[in-house]
Design a protein around this motif. Structure first.
Motif, PDB file in Angstrom:
ATOM      1  N   VAL A  24       0.835  -1.208   0.000  1.00 34.38           N
ATOM      2  CA  VAL A  24       0.000   0.000   0.000  1.00 34.38           C
ATOM      3  C   VAL A  24       0.865   1.252   0.000  1.00 34.38           C
ATOM      4  CG1 VAL A  24      -1.710   1.316   1.320  1.00 34.38           C
ATOM      5  CG2 VAL A  24      -1.965  -1.163   1.088  1.00 34.38           C
ATOM      6  N   ARG A  25       1.857   1.289   0.876  1.00 35.65           N
ATOM      7  CA  ARG A  25       2.755   2.451   0.964  1.00 35.65           C
ATOM      8  C   ARG A  25       3.535   2.627  -0.332  1.00 35.65           C
ATOM      9  NH1 ARG A  25       3.574   7.384   2.509  1.00 35.65           N
ATOM     10  NH2 ARG A  25       5.662   7.837   3.227  1.00 35.65           N
ATOM     11  N   LEU A  26       3.988   1.529  -0.916  1.00 36.88           N
ATOM     12  CA  LEU A  26       4.727   1.582  -2.170  1.00 36.88           C
ATOM     13  C   LEU A  26       3.898   2.247  -3.270  1.00 36.88           C
ATOM     14  CD1 LEU A  26       7.121   0.769  -4.033  1.00 36.88           C
ATOM     15  CD2 LEU A  26       5.859  -1.350  -4.434  1.00 36.88           C
ATOM     16  N   VAL A  27       2.664   1.807  -3.423  1.00 35.93           N
ATOM     17  CA  VAL A  27       1.803   2.387  -4.457  1.00 35.93           C
ATOM     18  C   VAL A  27       1.585   3.877  -4.201  1.00 35.93           C
ATOM     19  CG1 VAL A  27      -0.526   2.324  -5.455  1.00 35.93           C
ATOM     20  CG2 VAL A  27       0.700   0.190  -5.038  1.00 35.93           C
ATOM     21  N   GLU A  28       1.401   4.250  -2.958  1.00 36.33           N
ATOM     22  CA  GLU A  28       1.251   5.680  -2.623  1.00 36.33           C
ATOM     23  C   GLU A  28       2.510   6.466  -2.987  1.00 36.33           C
ATOM     24  OE1 GLU A  28       0.510   5.512   1.561  1.00 36.33           O
ATOM     25  OE2 GLU A  28      -1.627   5.098   1.316  1.00 36.33           O
ATOM     26  N   MET A  29       3.659   5.930  -2.655  1.00 38.15           N
ATOM     27  CA  MET A  29       4.922   6.629  -2.915  1.00 38.15           C
ATOM     28  C   MET A  29       5.199   6.736  -4.421  1.00 38.15           C
ATOM     29  SD  MET A  29       5.976   7.765  -0.091  1.00 38.15           S
ATOM     30  CE  MET A  29       7.590   8.335  -0.598  1.00 38.15           C
ATOM     31  N   ILE A  30       4.908   5.689  -5.161  1.00 31.40           N
ATOM     32  CA  ILE A  30       5.093   5.761  -6.614  1.00 31.40           C
ATOM     33  C   ILE A  30       4.129   6.797  -7.199  1.00 31.40           C
ATOM     34  CG2 ILE A  30       4.821   4.513  -8.795  1.00 31.40           C
ATOM     35  CD1 ILE A  30       5.896   2.028  -7.338  1.00 31.40           C
ATOM     36  N   PRO A  34       7.658  11.504  -8.793  1.00 36.75           N
ATOM     37  CA  PRO A  34       8.031  11.361 -10.206  1.00 36.75           C
ATOM     38  C   PRO A  34       9.280  10.495 -10.431  1.00 36.75           C
ATOM     39  CG  PRO A  34       7.439  13.630  -9.740  1.00 36.75           C
ATOM     40  CD  PRO A  34       7.481  12.911  -8.417  1.00 36.75           C
ATOM     41  N   ALA A  35      10.273  10.609  -9.562  1.00 43.06           N
ATOM     42  CA  ALA A  35      11.502   9.820  -9.745  1.00 43.06           C
ATOM     43  C   ALA A  35      11.223   8.319  -9.621  1.00 43.06           C
ATOM     44  CB  ALA A  35      12.562  10.242  -8.738  1.00 43.06           C
ATOM     45  N   LEU A  36      10.361   7.942  -8.699  1.00 39.37           N
ATOM     46  CA  LEU A  36      10.010   6.524  -8.558  1.00 39.37           C
ATOM     47  C   LEU A  36       9.204   6.047  -9.759  1.00 39.37           C
ATOM     48  CD1 LEU A  36       9.114   6.254  -4.759  1.00 39.37           C
ATOM     49  CD2 LEU A  36      11.274   5.690  -5.907  1.00 39.37           C
ATOM     50  N   GLN A  37       8.333   6.894 -10.269  1.00 44.89           N
ATOM     51  CA  GLN A  37       7.585   6.532 -11.470  1.00 44.89           C
ATOM     52  C   GLN A  37       8.549   6.309 -12.635  1.00 44.89           C
ATOM     53  OE1 GLN A  37       4.240   9.003 -12.538  1.00 44.89           O
ATOM     54  NE2 GLN A  37       3.421   8.984 -10.459  1.00 44.89           N
ATOM     55  N   ILE A  42       7.501   4.464 -15.936  1.00 46.94           N
ATOM     56  CA  ILE A  42       6.415   5.364 -16.332  1.00 46.94           C
ATOM     57  C   ILE A  42       7.072   6.621 -16.900  1.00 46.94           C
ATOM     58  CG2 ILE A  42       4.432   6.700 -15.533  1.00 46.94           C
ATOM     59  CD1 ILE A  42       4.164   4.608 -13.244  1.00 46.94           C
ATOM     60  N   ASP A  43       6.855   6.870 -18.179  1.00 44.06           N
ATOM     61  CA  ASP A  43       7.551   7.965 -18.861  1.00 44.06           C
ATOM     62  C   ASP A  43       7.087   9.351 -18.433  1.00 44.06           C
ATOM     63  OD1 ASP A  43       9.196   6.255 -20.326  1.00 44.06           O
ATOM     64  OD2 ASP A  43       7.659   5.989 -21.858  1.00 44.06           O
ATOM     65  N   ASP A  44       5.800   9.549 -18.324  1.00 43.76           N
ATOM     66  CA  ASP A  44       5.255  10.855 -17.963  1.00 43.76           C
ATOM     67  C   ASP A  44       4.580  10.774 -16.610  1.00 43.76           C
ATOM     68  OD1 ASP A  44       5.971  12.085 -20.457  1.00 43.76           O
ATOM     69  OD2 ASP A  44       4.299  11.011 -21.381  1.00 43.76           O
ATOM     70  N   TYR A  45       4.797  11.792 -15.776  1.00 46.39           N
ATOM     71  CA  TYR A  45       4.220  11.796 -14.436  1.00 46.39           C
ATOM     72  C   TYR A  45       2.709  11.614 -14.480  1.00 46.39           C
ATOM     73  CZ  TYR A  45       2.666  13.309  -9.862  1.00 46.39           C
ATOM     74  OH  TYR A  45       2.048  13.358  -8.640  1.00 46.39           O
ATOM     75  N   GLN A  46       2.214  10.743 -13.603  1.00 43.86           N
ATOM     76  CA  GLN A  46       0.779  10.505 -13.451  1.00 43.86           C
ATOM     77  C   GLN A  46       0.414  10.724 -11.991  1.00 43.86           C
ATOM     78  OE1 GLN A  46      -0.153   6.530 -14.726  1.00 43.86           O
ATOM     79  NE2 GLN A  46       1.173   6.647 -16.509  1.00 43.86           N
ATOM     80  N   ALA A  47      -0.639  11.487 -11.759  1.00 46.39           N
ATOM     81  CA  ALA A  47      -1.079  11.762 -10.383  1.00 46.39           C
ATOM     82  C   ALA A  47      -2.091  10.724  -9.926  1.00 46.39           C
ATOM     83  CB  ALA A  47      -1.670  13.158 -10.288  1.00 46.39           C
ATOM     84  N   LYS A  48      -1.975   9.509 -10.431  1.00 51.40           N
ATOM     85  CA  LYS A  48      -2.878   8.431 -10.024  1.00 51.40           C
ATOM     86  C   LYS A  48      -2.050   7.189  -9.703  1.00 51.40           C
ATOM     87  CE  LYS A  48      -3.577   6.724 -14.677  1.00 51.40           C
ATOM     88  NZ  LYS A  48      -4.423   6.038 -15.567  1.00 51.40           N
ATOM     89  N   SER A  49      -2.651   6.290  -8.957  1.00 47.42           N
ATOM     90  CA  SER A  49      -1.951   5.053  -8.599  1.00 47.42           C
ATOM     91  C   SER A  49      -1.708   4.231  -9.859  1.00 47.42           C
ATOM     92  CB  SER A  49      -2.779   4.246  -7.607  1.00 47.42           C
ATOM     93  OG  SER A  49      -2.922   4.954  -6.401  1.00 47.42           O
ATOM     94  N   PRO A  50      -0.493   3.697 -10.010  1.00 52.64           N
ATOM     95  CA  PRO A  50      -0.178   2.942 -11.228  1.00 52.64           C
ATOM     96  C   PRO A  50      -0.843   1.566 -11.276  1.00 52.64           C
ATOM     97  CG  PRO A  50       1.675   2.914  -9.723  1.00 52.64           C
ATOM     98  CD  PRO A  50       0.658   3.840  -9.131  1.00 52.64           C
ATOM     99  N   PHE A  51      -1.210   1.032 -10.103  1.00 54.38           N
ATOM    100  CA  PHE A  51      -1.869  -0.266 -10.004  1.00 54.38           C
ATOM    101  C   PHE A  51      -2.385  -0.426  -8.585  1.00 54.38           C
ATOM    102  CE2 PHE A  51       2.737  -0.711  -9.660  1.00 54.38           C
ATOM    103  CZ  PHE A  51       2.872  -1.185  -8.380  1.00 54.38           C
ATOM    104  N   GLU A  52      -3.189  -1.432  -8.370  1.00 58.69           N
ATOM    105  CA  GLU A  52      -3.704  -1.734  -7.032  1.00 58.69           C
ATOM    106  C   GLU A  52      -2.616  -2.460  -6.233  1.00 58.69           C
ATOM    107  OE1 GLU A  52      -6.691  -0.939  -5.668  1.00 58.69           O
ATOM    108  OE2 GLU A  52      -6.974   0.250  -7.477  1.00 58.69           O
TER     109      GLU A  52
END
Length: 91
Positions: A24-30, A34-37, A42-52
């Motif tokens: 859960v924390r990992l998904v929040e941090m990603i 932007p650096a973790l994405q 993930i090429d372009d910053y997304q303000a949403k969770s990348p997956f569940e």
């Protein structure tokens, strides 16, 4: 829902191992970093969770049978790159 790319999940798992975060924390941090994405592919910053978060549990279960092979491939590649760049490698 389309499957998640291997790089995204594998990169995320590497981040999780490095920092010791829960799924859960990992998904929040990603989601928030932007650096973790970028590291996870993930090429372009997304303000949403990348997956569940549960996606990582499923990924680890599917990866378990070949995890040692992946570890060996990664290690071999790392050593080859170091040697190619003139780094003295001792086993």
């Amino acid at each position: 829902m389309p499957p998640n790319p291997f790089r995204l999940l594998y990169g995320s798992q590497l981040i999780k191992q490095k920092y010791g975060w829960s799924d859960v924390r990992l998904v929040e941090m990603i989601r928030d970093t932007p650096a973790l994405q970028h590291f996870a592919g993930i090429d372009d910053y997304q303000a949403k969770s990348p997956f569940e978060p549960s996606t990582l549990t499923k990924f680890r279960k599917r990866l378990a049978p070949i995890s040692e092979l992946l570890r060996q491939i990664t290690t071999d590649d790392m050593w080859a790159r170091l040697i190619a760049h003139g780094v003295e490698v001792r086993n």
